[in-house]
Scaffold this motif. Structure first.
Motif, PDB file in Angstrom:
ATOM      1  N   PHE A   1      31.983  47.859  31.148  1.00  0.00           N
ATOM      2  CA  PHE A   1      33.013  47.071  30.479  1.00  0.00           C
ATOM      3  C   PHE A   1      33.797  46.239  31.486  1.00  0.00           C
ATOM      4  O   PHE A   1      34.035  46.685  32.607  1.00  0.00           O
ATOM      5  N   PRO A   2      34.247  45.033  31.114  1.00  0.00           N
ATOM      6  CA  PRO A   2      34.994  44.193  32.052  1.00  0.00           C
ATOM      7  C   PRO A   2      36.475  44.582  32.188  1.00  0.00           C
ATOM      8  O   PRO A   2      37.303  43.780  32.573  1.00  0.00           O
ATOM      9  N   ILE A   3      36.800  45.815  31.825  1.00  0.00           N
ATOM     10  CA  ILE A   3      38.121  46.383  32.097  1.00  0.00           C
ATOM     11  C   ILE A   3      37.875  47.644  32.909  1.00  0.00           C
ATOM     12  O   ILE A   3      37.142  48.535  32.476  1.00  0.00           O
ATOM     13  N   VAL A   4      38.482  47.700  34.090  1.00  0.00           N
ATOM     14  CA  VAL A   4      38.272  48.825  34.988  1.00  0.00           C
ATOM     15  C   VAL A   4      39.621  49.467  35.283  1.00  0.00           C
ATOM     16  O   VAL A   4      40.545  48.791  35.755  1.00  0.00           O
ATOM     17  N   ALA A   5      39.725  50.768  34.995  1.00  0.00           N
ATOM     18  CA  ALA A   5      40.943  51.506  35.309  1.00  0.00           C
ATOM     19  C   ALA A   5      40.971  51.763  36.814  1.00  0.00           C
ATOM     20  O   ALA A   5      40.028  52.310  37.375  1.00  0.00           O
ATOM     21  N   THR A   6      42.064  51.345  37.459  1.00  0.00           N
ATOM     22  CA  THR A   6      42.192  51.520  38.909  1.00  0.00           C
ATOM     23  C   THR A   6      43.231  52.570  39.273  1.00  0.00           C
ATOM     24  O   THR A   6      43.429  52.854  40.447  1.00  0.00           O
ATOM     25  N   GLY A   7      43.904  53.123  38.283  1.00  0.00           N
ATOM     26  CA  GLY A   7      44.926  54.138  38.537  1.00  0.00           C
ATOM     27  C   GLY A   7      45.770  54.334  37.298  1.00  0.00           C
ATOM     28  O   GLY A   7      45.408  53.890  36.203  1.00  0.00           O
ATOM     29  N   THR A   8      46.905  55.004  37.477  1.00  0.00           N
ATOM     30  CA  THR A   8      47.839  55.206  36.379  1.00  0.00           C
ATOM     31  C   THR A   8      49.246  54.842  36.827  1.00  0.00           C
ATOM     32  O   THR A   8      49.575  54.918  38.006  1.00  0.00           O
ATOM     33  N   ALA A   9      50.047  54.458  35.863  1.00  0.00           N
ATOM     34  CA  ALA A   9      51.460  54.155  36.108  1.00  0.00           C
ATOM     35  C   ALA A   9      52.282  55.146  35.298  1.00  0.00           C
ATOM     36  O   ALA A   9      52.007  55.365  34.116  1.00  0.00           O
ATOM     37  N   GLU A  10      53.276  55.737  35.922  1.00  0.00           N
ATOM     38  CA  GLU A  10      54.161  56.675  35.244  1.00  0.00           C
ATOM     39  C   GLU A  10      55.315  55.920  34.600  1.00  0.00           C
ATOM     40  O   GLU A  10      55.934  55.059  35.234  1.00  0.00           O
ATOM     41  N   SER A  11      55.597  56.216  33.358  1.00  0.00           N
ATOM     42  CA  SER A  11      56.701  55.632  32.578  1.00  0.00           C
ATOM     43  C   SER A  11      56.762  54.107  32.666  1.00  0.00           C
ATOM     44  O   SER A  11      57.813  53.533  32.958  1.00  0.00           O
ATOM     45  N   PRO A  12      55.651  53.421  32.400  1.00  0.00           N
ATOM     46  CA  PRO A  12      55.686  51.953  32.452  1.00  0.00           C
ATOM     47  C   PRO A  12      56.532  51.388  31.312  1.00  0.00           C
ATOM     48  O   PRO A  12      56.686  52.019  30.269  1.00  0.00           O
ATOM     49  N   THR A  13      57.050  50.207  31.535  1.00  0.00           N
ATOM     50  CA  THR A  13      57.881  49.529  30.549  1.00  0.00           C
ATOM     51  C   THR A  13      57.137  48.328  29.994  1.00  0.00           C
ATOM     52  O   THR A  13      56.602  47.521  30.754  1.00  0.00           O
ATOM     53  N   VAL A  14      57.098  48.195  28.664  1.00  0.00           N
ATOM     54  CA  VAL A  14      56.489  47.024  28.043  1.00  0.00           C
ATOM     55  C   VAL A  14      57.382  45.830  28.334  1.00  0.00           C
ATOM     56  O   VAL A  14      58.582  45.851  28.052  1.00  0.00           O
TER      57      VAL A  14
END
Length: 180
Positions: free
Chosen positions: A85-98
């Motif tokens: 898929f052309p979306i690759v998860a590179t990590g995670t963000a804690e408590s991100p804000t929209v």
């Protein structure tokens, strides 16, 4: 005594949905309550029968379940990405804000995401043909892809790690995705 009867008729065709999930009360109940949806819930999908399952359903939803490579069909990917898929998860963000969303995009039309609470979300790199729809901090958390053979919406967080299922925005978003 009055000899009257009533019936509710729908002019919309039934929607066949395959849901691959380890269990999501909110998503399963929302889909079960959809007037035209026939939902089959499984906890895993066999790669050997995947193409047949895609052909037998209008949309395939992967909720935290690793999908096989996608070639054609309509998909909703929740907190998961296929290998090709052309979306690759590179990590995670804690408590991100929209911080922004495309109010003109049909996927988030009439969806209010201000103050959406997220415990964590995927940080992703997007490739060619992917349209970011909702941004949290510096990474898209909702994106779409439509290349003619493959239509997919990617939600880059676990619904249960957010307050989205408790908002009016949730059924509106899901209806928009099913209609898209």
């Amino acid at each position: 005594a009055e000899n009257r009867a009533a019936s509710v008729l729908s002019d919309r065709a039934p929607i066949w949905i395959l849901l691959g999930s380890r269990g999501n009360y909110f998503l399963e109940n929302l889909l079960a309550g959809h007037p035209n949806a026939s939902v089959n819930v499984v906890n895993s999908i066999s790669p050997s029968s995947f193409e047949q399952q895609v052909r037998g359903n209008h949309i395939v939803i992967f909720d935290g379940v690793q999908p096989p490579p996608l070639g054609m069909g309509n998909f909703l990917l929740i907190n998961t990405t296929p290998p090709n898929f052309p979306i690759v998860a590179t990590g995670t963000a804690e408590s991100p804000t929209v911080v922004d969303w495309d109010t003109m995009d049909p996927i988030v039309r009439s969806v209010q995401l201000r103050d959406l609470q997220l415990r964590r979300a995927q940080v992703v790199d997007i490739g060619e043909g992917v349209k970011p729809v909702v941004y949290a901090n510096t990474s898209p958390i909702v994106s779409s892809l439509d290349n003619g053979r493959l239509r997919a919406v990617h939600i880059g967080f676990d619904l249960l790690d957010s307050d989205l299922p408790l908002r009016v925005a949730f059924p509106v978003l899901m209806e928009n995705i099913l209609e898209w």
